[in-house]
Write an enzyme that holds these catalytic residues in place. Structure first.
Site, short mmCIF file in Angstrom:
data_model
loop_
_atom_site.label_atom_id
_atom_site.label_comp_id
_atom_site.label_asym_id
_atom_site.label_seq_id
_atom_site.Cartn_x
_atom_site.Cartn_y
_atom_site.Cartn_z
N ARG A 16 -18.46 -1.66 3.50
CA ARG A 16 -18.72 -3.00 3.00
C ARG A 16 -20.19 -3.37 3.16
O ARG A 16 -20.76 -4.08 2.34
CB ARG A 16 -17.85 -3.99 3.78
CG ARG A 16 -18.16 -5.45 3.47
CD ARG A 16 -17.20 -6.38 4.21
NE ARG A 16 -17.47 -7.77 3.83
CZ ARG A 16 -18.20 -8.61 4.55
NH1 ARG A 16 -18.72 -8.22 5.69
NH2 ARG A 16 -18.40 -9.85 4.14
N PHE A 48 -5.65 0.05 5.71
CA PHE A 48 -4.35 0.00 5.02
C PHE A 48 -4.07 1.29 4.24
O PHE A 48 -2.92 1.59 3.95
CB PHE A 48 -4.29 -1.21 4.09
CG PHE A 48 -4.69 -2.50 4.76
CD1 PHE A 48 -4.11 -2.87 5.97
CD2 PHE A 48 -5.65 -3.33 4.21
CE1 PHE A 48 -4.49 -4.04 6.61
CE2 PHE A 48 -6.03 -4.50 4.83
CZ PHE A 48 -5.45 -4.86 6.04
N GLU A 91 0.81 -1.23 0.00
CA GLU A 91 0.00 0.00 0.00
C GLU A 91 0.84 1.27 0.00
O GLU A 91 0.45 2.29 -0.58
CB GLU A 91 -0.93 0.01 1.22
CG GLU A 91 -1.97 -1.11 1.22
CD GLU A 91 -1.42 -2.46 1.70
OE1 GLU A 91 -0.29 -2.48 2.24
OE2 GLU A 91 -2.12 -3.47 1.55
N ASP A 142 -14.44 -9.84 10.08
CA ASP A 142 -12.98 -9.76 10.08
C ASP A 142 -12.42 -9.22 11.40
O ASP A 142 -11.28 -9.48 11.75
CB ASP A 142 -12.48 -8.88 8.92
CG ASP A 142 -12.36 -9.67 7.62
OD1 ASP A 142 -12.61 -10.89 7.65
OD2 ASP A 142 -12.04 -9.06 6.59
#
Lengths: 310, 278
Positions: free
Chosen positions: A167, A83, A58, A117
């Site tokens: 998301r 990130f 990244e 996650d």
């Protein structure tokens, strides 16, 4: 509000990018091995010559985008928010924001609504990090139509932009026609209630609208303010709401330190001091679970907003 | 205008060194060691190699130079002033309030600076982006990037190397200022960098080794680099930190320290002597 046909803003982003690519050949898209999740794969399939997958790197991706922009390209850079704003923070600071380069950082999977996650992937500090950078425009969109509008609109700004995407699938709030009146830096007022202003951004806008309806049945009339641009923030609208309504409540899928609540407080403490009730993550990391469960658990869903009035 | 005469280039390099000492002395801060070590390389690039026009610093088809080791800004500014990008008098304002000559190069403040740098490890990624863009635009630009040897301890450098190789960036020429010293001492001891050549070879680079103070070799190596197709080049330039001012040579102590009046006079005297010799 259409709660039947939900769309995640990352999905809207992917589709909008493809359309943007058709109309502007300077658009290039970069990703760091997450194109299926960030939805840049749609652009990648359509315009393979203008898509750069840098692999899981990244920091390098931000630098490559900076270099591309010095040649007149308009890079849209995507990875998960943790990130982008987190891992590559200093690259964004020194190679993009300071030289004021024309790079659009479109970070998906922001907030606890990433879900299963868990904490390592749930970015809760990005708004704070990005709004602290001079030259940076910071946006956080709430639905499908608004995201598609924003993706195109930011291509017209000559300078760095951070666009926060999610998301979780969320209801459709606006139609295409309504977006014609949207402006970067201008919040959107929904309703004229004077009992309170619920100021929200991203996924919490739909929750605020749900709460608004429930409260209405109880005779409590609130207005909802959708802040899609956190920087520059719509000071006039925030001050107007503070003057016109009895309470100011902010609600966000972000740490209460540094985010929307802080940005609103910054305005009001200087211009029109009133109490600001901040709803968000109370300076804790997230955890695994379903997005909806986590919103309930961390008290940023419609029920939690309604409970503020009991 | 291209300078081809070797003695003339050596003379310019010495003048560039005098500029470096003037800047750092006047600022009472800055980085003389790593600036002096790249004076010859920068001189050859700006006066003999790069396709540039100081009157058109924003020409989209110009070659680019990214000074990734941005703390060597005194060298870049000195070369740019000598080349005519801005008035030489401005060098006196280096690092001072109100000056455009910031401690580390700012592309929005100084004509001829192609990328804002200063935070180590970031310039190579920007160079990769430029090289990709030049290929996309079929602009035919060469991108030069100068790295410090201590700088390549940054992980981002190797991310960028991977990308340069994957994208077959034969328009990218990296120069490693291999003076073997960083702030805390010898590069091998501080960061543990061994076998630099093998590292870059394994990352798919065309690796060329030269003496970074021999003008002839520097010109030759850039010519060879230009002929390489399909992969990026790195020139590992063996250099001496502080080169040209004998008491500064090979001393880590002169990484980021300005000379006092006595030292300044000694340095200028020595450089002026070299100027006469040339």
């Amino acid at each position: 509000m259409d709660c039947e046909n939900k769309v995640a803003t990352r999905e809207s982003y992917g589709k909008a990018l493809e359309k943007l690519g058709e109309n502007n050949e300077n658009i290039v898209v970069l990703d760091a091995d997450l194109s299926t999740a960030t939805k840049t794969e749609i652009f990648a399939k359509r315009f393979p010559d203008r898509f750069i997958n840098v692999g899981i790197a990244e920091q390098n991706m931000m630098g490559i985008a900076a270099g591309l922009s010095t040649f007149g390209k308009i890079p849209y850079v995507s990875t998960f928010a943790v990130f982008a704003a987190g891992r590559a923070y200093e690259q964004i600071r020194n190679s993009i924001a300071y030289p004021k380069l024309n790079v659009k950082i479109c970070a998906t999977h922001a907030g606890i609504t990433v879900g299963e996650d868990g904490a390592t992937h749930q970015m809760l500090e990005d708004i704070g990090l990005m709004r602290g950078l001079p030259n940076m425009t910071v946006m956080s969109t709430s639905d499908d139509a608004q995201t598609r509008w924003a993706v195109e609109e930011i291509s017209k700004i000559n300078g760095p932009v951070y666009l926060r995407l999610c998301r979780m699938k969320t209801p459709k709030i606006y139609n295409e026609k309504e977006t014609e009146k949207f402006e970067i830096g201008k919040g959107i007022q929904i309703g004229k209630g004077t009992d309170a202003s619920i100021i929200a951004t991203g996924v919490t806008v739909a929750e605020s609208l749900k709460a608004k309806e429930i409260l209405k049945e109880q005779g409590i009339n609130v207005r909802v303010i959708d802040i899609h641009t956190i920087k520059p923030i719509d000071k006039d609208l925030i001050i107007k709401c503070a003057k016109e309504t009895k309470r100011i409540i902010t609600v966000e899928d972000h740490n209460i330190i540094g985010g929307l609540g802080t940005a609103v407080s910054d305005v009001l403490s200087e211009e029109y001091p009133v109490k600001v009730e901040k709803m968000g993550l109370p300076d804790v990391f997230g955890r695994s679970g379903k997005a909806e469960e986590l919103m309930r658990y961390f008290k940023i869903d419609s029920t939690a907003i309604v409970n503020k009035f009991i | 205008m291209k300078v081809t005469n070797i003695e003339a280039l050596e003379k310019i390099a010495t003048e560039v060194r005098i500029g470096i000492i003037e800047e750092v002395y006047n600022a009472k801060s800055g980085h003389p060691g790593g600036s002096l070590s790249i004076a010859d390389i920068l001189t050859v690039l700006y006066f003999n190699q790069m396709n540039i026009d100081e009157k058109k610093p924003n020409d989209p088809n110009r070659d680019r130079l990214v000074l990734s080791k941005g703390h060597a800004s005194p060298a870049l500014y000195s070369v740019l002033a000598r080349k005519g990008y801005f008035d030489k008098e401005l060098l006196q304002t280096f690092r001072k309030i109100g000056s455009n000559l910031q401690g580390h190069p700012d592309m929005n403040k100084v004509p001829g600076v192609d990328m804002t740098t200063g935070s180590l490890g970031q310039g190579l990624s920007a160079s990769v982006g430029m090289a990709i863009a030049s290929k996309m635009n079929k602009a035919g630009c060469k991108i030069y990037c100068i790295l410090g040897d201590g700088e390549i301890e940054e992980g981002q450098i190797w991310e960028a190397c991977m990308a340069a190789s994957k994208n077959n960036l034969d328009n990218l020429c990296v120069i490693l200022d291999n003076n073997n010293l960083q702030i805390d001492g010898e590069v091998e001891k501080v960061g543990g960098l061994n076998n630099i050549t093998e590292k870059f070879l394994s990352f798919g680079f065309n690796v060329l080794n030269i003496n970074g103070h021999d003008i002839n070799s520097i010109i030759d190596v850039f010519t060879t680099a230009k002929q390489t197709k399909g992969k990026p080049t790195i020139i590992i330039a063996k250099t001496i930190k502080g080169k040209g001012v004998s008491f500064m040579e090979n001393k880590a102590d002169w990484h980021g320290k300005a000379p006092n009046e006595e030292e300044y006079n000694l340095a200028i005297e020595e450089l002026n002597k070299s100027l006469l010799k040339e």
